[in-house]
Scaffold this motif. Structure first.
Motif, PDB file in Angstrom:
ATOM      1  N   LEU A  25       0.826  -1.201   0.000  1.00 31.05           N
ATOM      2  CA  LEU A  25       0.000   0.000   0.000  1.00 31.05           C
ATOM      3  C   LEU A  25       0.867   1.260   0.000  1.00 31.05           C
ATOM      4  O   LEU A  25       0.610   2.203  -0.759  1.00 31.05           O
ATOM      5  N   SER A  26       1.902   1.273   0.816  1.00 23.61           N
ATOM      6  CA  SER A  26       2.762   2.458   0.912  1.00 23.61           C
ATOM      7  C   SER A  26       3.483   2.727  -0.405  1.00 23.61           C
ATOM      8  O   SER A  26       3.646   3.881  -0.810  1.00 23.61           O
ATOM      9  N   ILE A  27       3.912   1.667  -1.072  1.00 17.67           N
ATOM     10  CA  ILE A  27       4.609   1.822  -2.356  1.00 17.67           C
ATOM     11  C   ILE A  27       3.672   2.415  -3.399  1.00 17.67           C
ATOM     12  O   ILE A  27       4.014   3.368  -4.106  1.00 17.67           O
ATOM     13  N   LEU A  28       2.466   1.856  -3.493  1.00 18.48           N
ATOM     14  CA  LEU A  28       1.504   2.334  -4.479  1.00 18.48           C
ATOM     15  C   LEU A  28       1.060   3.762  -4.186  1.00 18.48           C
ATOM     16  O   LEU A  28       0.934   4.593  -5.091  1.00 18.48           O
ATOM     17  N   GLN A  29       0.823   4.042  -2.913  1.00 18.94           N
ATOM     18  CA  GLN A  29       0.293   5.351  -2.532  1.00 18.94           C
ATOM     19  C   GLN A  29       1.269   6.478  -2.852  1.00 18.94           C
ATOM     20  O   GLN A  29       0.856   7.594  -3.200  1.00 18.94           O
TER      21      GLN A  29
ATOM     22  N   LEU B  88      13.125 -15.825 -10.869  1.00 13.91           N
ATOM     23  CA  LEU B  88      12.356 -14.892 -11.702  1.00 13.91           C
ATOM     24  C   LEU B  88      12.652 -15.110 -13.187  1.00 13.91           C
ATOM     25  O   LEU B  88      13.730 -15.595 -13.543  1.00 13.91           O
ATOM     26  N   PRO B  89      11.701 -14.776 -14.062  1.00 12.03           N
ATOM     27  CA  PRO B  89      11.897 -14.983 -15.501  1.00 12.03           C
ATOM     28  C   PRO B  89      13.068 -14.185 -16.068  1.00 12.03           C
ATOM     29  O   PRO B  89      13.462 -13.159 -15.510  1.00 12.03           O
ATOM     30  N   GLN B  90      13.611 -14.665 -17.182  1.00  7.15           N
ATOM     31  CA  GLN B  90      14.793 -14.054 -17.787  1.00  7.15           C
ATOM     32  C   GLN B  90      14.573 -12.596 -18.172  1.00  7.15           C
ATOM     33  O   GLN B  90      15.513 -11.807 -18.187  1.00  7.15           O
ATOM     34  N   GLU B  91      13.334 -12.239 -18.502  1.00  6.39           N
ATOM     35  CA  GLU B  91      13.084 -10.856 -18.934  1.00  6.39           C
ATOM     36  C   GLU B  91      13.214  -9.843 -17.795  1.00  6.39           C
ATOM     37  O   GLU B  91      13.276  -8.635 -18.033  1.00  6.39           O
ATOM     38  N   VAL B  92      13.231 -10.330 -16.550  1.00  6.22           N
ATOM     39  CA  VAL B  92      13.468  -9.432 -15.411  1.00  6.22           C
ATOM     40  C   VAL B  92      14.975  -9.245 -15.281  1.00  6.22           C
ATOM     41  O   VAL B  92      15.692 -10.125 -14.837  1.00  6.22           O
ATOM     42  N   ARG B  93      15.440  -8.093 -15.686  1.00  6.79           N
ATOM     43  CA  ARG B  93      16.882  -7.833 -15.723  1.00  6.79           C
ATOM     44  C   ARG B  93      17.356  -6.942 -14.571  1.00  6.79           C
ATOM     45  O   ARG B  93      18.550  -6.811 -14.338  1.00  6.79           O
ATOM     46  N   ARG B  94      16.408  -6.352 -13.890  1.00  5.31           N
ATOM     47  CA  ARG B  94      16.728  -5.435 -12.792  1.00  5.31           C
ATOM     48  C   ARG B  94      15.552  -5.474 -11.825  1.00  5.31           C
ATOM     49  O   ARG B  94      14.396  -5.534 -12.252  1.00  5.31           O
ATOM     50  N   LEU B  95      15.819  -5.445 -10.530  1.00  6.81           N
ATOM     51  CA  LEU B  95      14.708  -5.479  -9.577  1.00  6.81           C
ATOM     52  C   LEU B  95      15.110  -4.865  -8.257  1.00  6.81           C
ATOM     53  O   LEU B  95      16.289  -4.713  -7.944  1.00  6.81           O
ATOM     54  N   ILE B  96      14.073  -4.516  -7.495  1.00 10.31           N
ATOM     55  CA  ILE B  96      14.247  -4.061  -6.114  1.00 10.31           C
ATOM     56  C   ILE B  96      13.734  -5.177  -5.213  1.00 10.31           C
ATOM     57  O   ILE B  96      12.615  -5.661  -5.395  1.00 10.31           O
ATOM     58  N   TYR B  97      14.552  -5.582  -4.262  1.00 13.53           N
ATOM     59  CA  TYR B  97      14.082  -6.533  -3.248  1.00 13.53           C
ATOM     60  C   TYR B  97      13.757  -5.761  -1.979  1.00 13.53           C
ATOM     61  O   TYR B  97      14.538  -4.914  -1.524  1.00 13.53           O
ATOM     62  N   LEU B  98      12.588  -6.082  -1.390  1.00 10.06           N
ATOM     63  CA  LEU B  98      12.164  -5.412  -0.156  1.00 10.06           C
ATOM     64  C   LEU B  98      11.674  -6.428   0.862  1.00 10.06           C
ATOM     65  O   LEU B  98      10.957  -7.375   0.518  1.00 10.06           O
ATOM     66  N   ASP B  99      12.037  -6.217   2.119  1.00 17.72           N
ATOM     67  CA  ASP B  99      11.467  -6.998   3.217  1.00 17.72           C
ATOM     68  C   ASP B  99      10.004  -6.613   3.423  1.00 17.72           C
ATOM     69  O   ASP B  99       9.526  -5.600   2.897  1.00 17.72           O
ATOM     70  N   SER B 100       9.310  -7.389   4.247  1.00 19.62           N
ATOM     71  CA  SER B 100       7.885  -7.148   4.489  1.00 19.62           C
ATOM     72  C   SER B 100       7.616  -6.245   5.682  1.00 19.62           C
ATOM     73  O   SER B 100       6.468  -5.870   5.919  1.00 19.62           O
ATOM     74  N   ASP B 101       8.653  -5.896   6.429  1.00 23.19           N
ATOM     75  CA  ASP B 101       8.461  -5.094   7.650  1.00 23.19           C
ATOM     76  C   ASP B 101       8.893  -3.643   7.437  1.00 23.19           C
ATOM     77  O   ASP B 101       9.624  -3.075   8.248  1.00 23.19           O
ATOM     78  N   LEU B 102       8.423  -3.067   6.340  1.00 18.50           N
ATOM     79  CA  LEU B 102       8.811  -1.699   6.027  1.00 18.50           C
ATOM     80  C   LEU B 102       7.660  -0.957   5.352  1.00 18.50           C
ATOM     81  O   LEU B 102       6.703  -1.558   4.880  1.00 18.50           O
ATOM     82  N   VAL B 103       7.757   0.357   5.314  1.00 19.21           N
ATOM     83  CA  VAL B 103       6.852   1.174   4.509  1.00 19.21           C
ATOM     84  C   VAL B 103       7.681   2.212   3.772  1.00 19.21           C
ATOM     85  O   VAL B 103       8.695   2.705   4.285  1.00 19.21           O
ATOM     86  N   MET B 104       7.248   2.518   2.542  1.00 17.24           N
ATOM     87  CA  MET B 104       7.930   3.505   1.726  1.00 17.24           C
ATOM     88  C   MET B 104       7.146   4.813   1.783  1.00 17.24           C
ATOM     89  O   MET B 104       5.924   4.811   1.652  1.00 17.24           O
ATOM     90  N   VAL B 105       7.851   5.907   1.978  1.00 20.02           N
ATOM     91  CA  VAL B 105       7.197   7.209   2.069  1.00 20.02           C
ATOM     92  C   VAL B 105       7.708   8.160   0.985  1.00 20.02           C
ATOM     93  O   VAL B 105       7.659   9.383   1.130  1.00 20.02           O
ATOM     94  N   ASP B 106       8.199   7.570  -0.087  1.00 19.51           N
ATOM     95  CA  ASP B 106       8.713   8.330  -1.221  1.00 19.51           C
ATOM     96  C   ASP B 106       8.413   7.527  -2.487  1.00 19.51           C
ATOM     97  O   ASP B 106       7.993   6.371  -2.418  1.00 19.51           O
ATOM     98  N   ASP B 107       8.636   8.134  -3.625  1.00 19.34           N
ATOM     99  CA  ASP B 107       8.362   7.474  -4.902  1.00 19.34           C
ATOM    100  C   ASP B 107       9.414   6.408  -5.170  1.00 19.34           C
ATOM    101  O   ASP B 107      10.611   6.712  -5.248  1.00 19.34           O
ATOM    102  N   VAL B 108       8.997   5.168  -5.318  1.00 20.85           N
ATOM    103  CA  VAL B 108       9.925   4.058  -5.535  1.00 20.85           C
ATOM    104  C   VAL B 108      10.734   4.237  -6.815  1.00 20.85           C
ATOM    105  O   VAL B 108      11.832   3.680  -6.955  1.00 20.85           O
ATOM    106  N   ALA B 109      10.231   5.033  -7.757  1.00 17.80           N
ATOM    107  CA  ALA B 109      10.960   5.271  -9.009  1.00 17.80           C
ATOM    108  C   ALA B 109      12.316   5.921  -8.753  1.00 17.80           C
ATOM    109  O   ALA B 109      13.268   5.709  -9.508  1.00 17.80           O
TER     110      ALA B 109
END
Length: 344
Positions: free
Chosen positions: A79-83, A154-175
């Motif tokens: 939710l925090s990431i999307l918001q 993950l599938p081969q087409e995923v060439r870059r990713l962000i890994y995140l734990d489940s015990d966090l919230v993001m308060v900025d744009d993930v981009a």
């Protein structure tokens, strides 16, 4: 003729009334069913006007684990990431699971009906014989080690990713995190060079003439593996999963560290990652790994709050003994029985 018209009108009226009653019945049944779900439905987040339509060049890939014990945290994190995202429809979530838990999958779908996500099974047999007992039982769970094998799962087409734990919230744009230049490195994460790396390894490690030379030629700094930007292609080509796993084998033979999946990452990569601003991992909010005592925020700007450590905000809030920082997590809590949670 009049009587016939009257009867026909009555039939139409009764039919319409019956349809309305059936519609109300279905609506009440749906409402009753929804009220039994543990999480409320999140609002649909749409792209801003500046967003390009989602393509492989604009898609942001985020990997997380999915487990019933941490589901409440995962919901808040998503939710925090999307918001806070300018282009939420360009975000794709990749969830890794180890145990078949249908209620977990259904909760994700019902809570985020518009979410773009995929799920992958992590075979726990891959690490069962490699996990050594650590100072906290939660760190010994096989799913905690799934981050090592992201490039393999993950599938081969995923060439870059962000890994995140489940015990966090993001308060900025993930981009903003996604756009960090890795500078030919395989991994980017906030570094904490003031931390004493010696404490993360045992005397058996430092007293061994060969093992103690592991960091020679590097300036190793501690980094937390709960927030990582990864070049998946470089990870695959460099065989980093095997390199991390090799240290887990050494650990089984000769206890060289105490903390779960973190130390083998440090042994392979510390001093050879792209440093990211500390604002992207305000970690340690869960206290230490033994008691989980309250901690305050570190000074400086914040883009991500991370409750690493023993104390989890949803447990402390439910126990009515929250730490001050837990109230920063509460607005993203979609759990139905919570009184502190986000409302539409």
């Amino acid at each position: 003729m009049v009587a016939f018209f009257s009867n026909t009108s009555s039939i139409h009226y009764l039919g319409a009334l019956l349809s309305l009653l059936l519609l109300l019945r279905h609506a009440n049944a749906a409402a009753a069913a929804a009220s039994k779900l543990p999480f409320r439905e999140a609002p649909a987040f749409r792209n801003g006007k500046t967003c390009f339509s989602s393509s492989e060049n604009t898609t942001i890939h985020i990997a997380m684990t999915l487990d019933a014990n941490y589901l409440r945290g995962t919901m808040a994190a998503v939710l925090s990431i999307l918001q806070h995202s300018t282009c939420p429809e360009n975000v794709v979530f990749h969830f890794l699971w180890a145990r078949q838990e249908p209620e977990v999958f259904s909760s994700i779908r019902s809570t985020f009906p518009y979410l773009n996500f995929k799920v992958y099974h992590f075979e726990i047999t891959r690490v069962r014989g490699l996990i050594s007992k650590s100072i906290r039982q939660a760190l010994d769970q096989p799913l905690n080690y799934a981050r090592i094998y992201l490039a393999d799962i993950l599938p081969q087409e995923v060439r870059r990713l962000i890994y995140l734990d489940s015990d966090l919230v993001m308060v900025d744009d993930v981009a903003k995190l996604w756009e960090v230049d890795l500078k030919e490195k395989v991994l980017a994460a906030p570094e904490y060079c003031h931390a004493n790396l010696t404490n993360y390894f045992t005397d058996a490690f430092w007293s061994d003439p060969e093992l103690s030379r592991t960091f020679e030629g590097r300036k190793p700094c501690y980094f937390n593996t709960g927030v990582m930007l990864m070049d998946v292609e470089k990870w695959r080509k460099g065989g980093y999963s095997q390199k991390v796993e090799d240290w887990m084998v050494v650990q089984k033979q000769k206890r060289i560290y105490h903390l779960g999946s973190l130390p083998p990452f440090l042994l392979v990569l510390a001093g050879n990652i792209k440093p990211v601003d500390h604002r992207w991992n305000q970690h340690g909010l869960g206290g230490d790994n033994i008691e989980g005592k309250c901690r305050g925020l570190h000074p400086g700007p914040i883009s991500l709050l991370h409750w690493s450590g023993k104390g989890k905000p949803w447990l402390r809030l439910d126990s009515r003994r929250p730490c001050n920082v837990d109230h920063l997590w509460a607005p993203y809590d979609l759990y139905r029985s919570s009184k502190h949670s986000f409302e539409e």
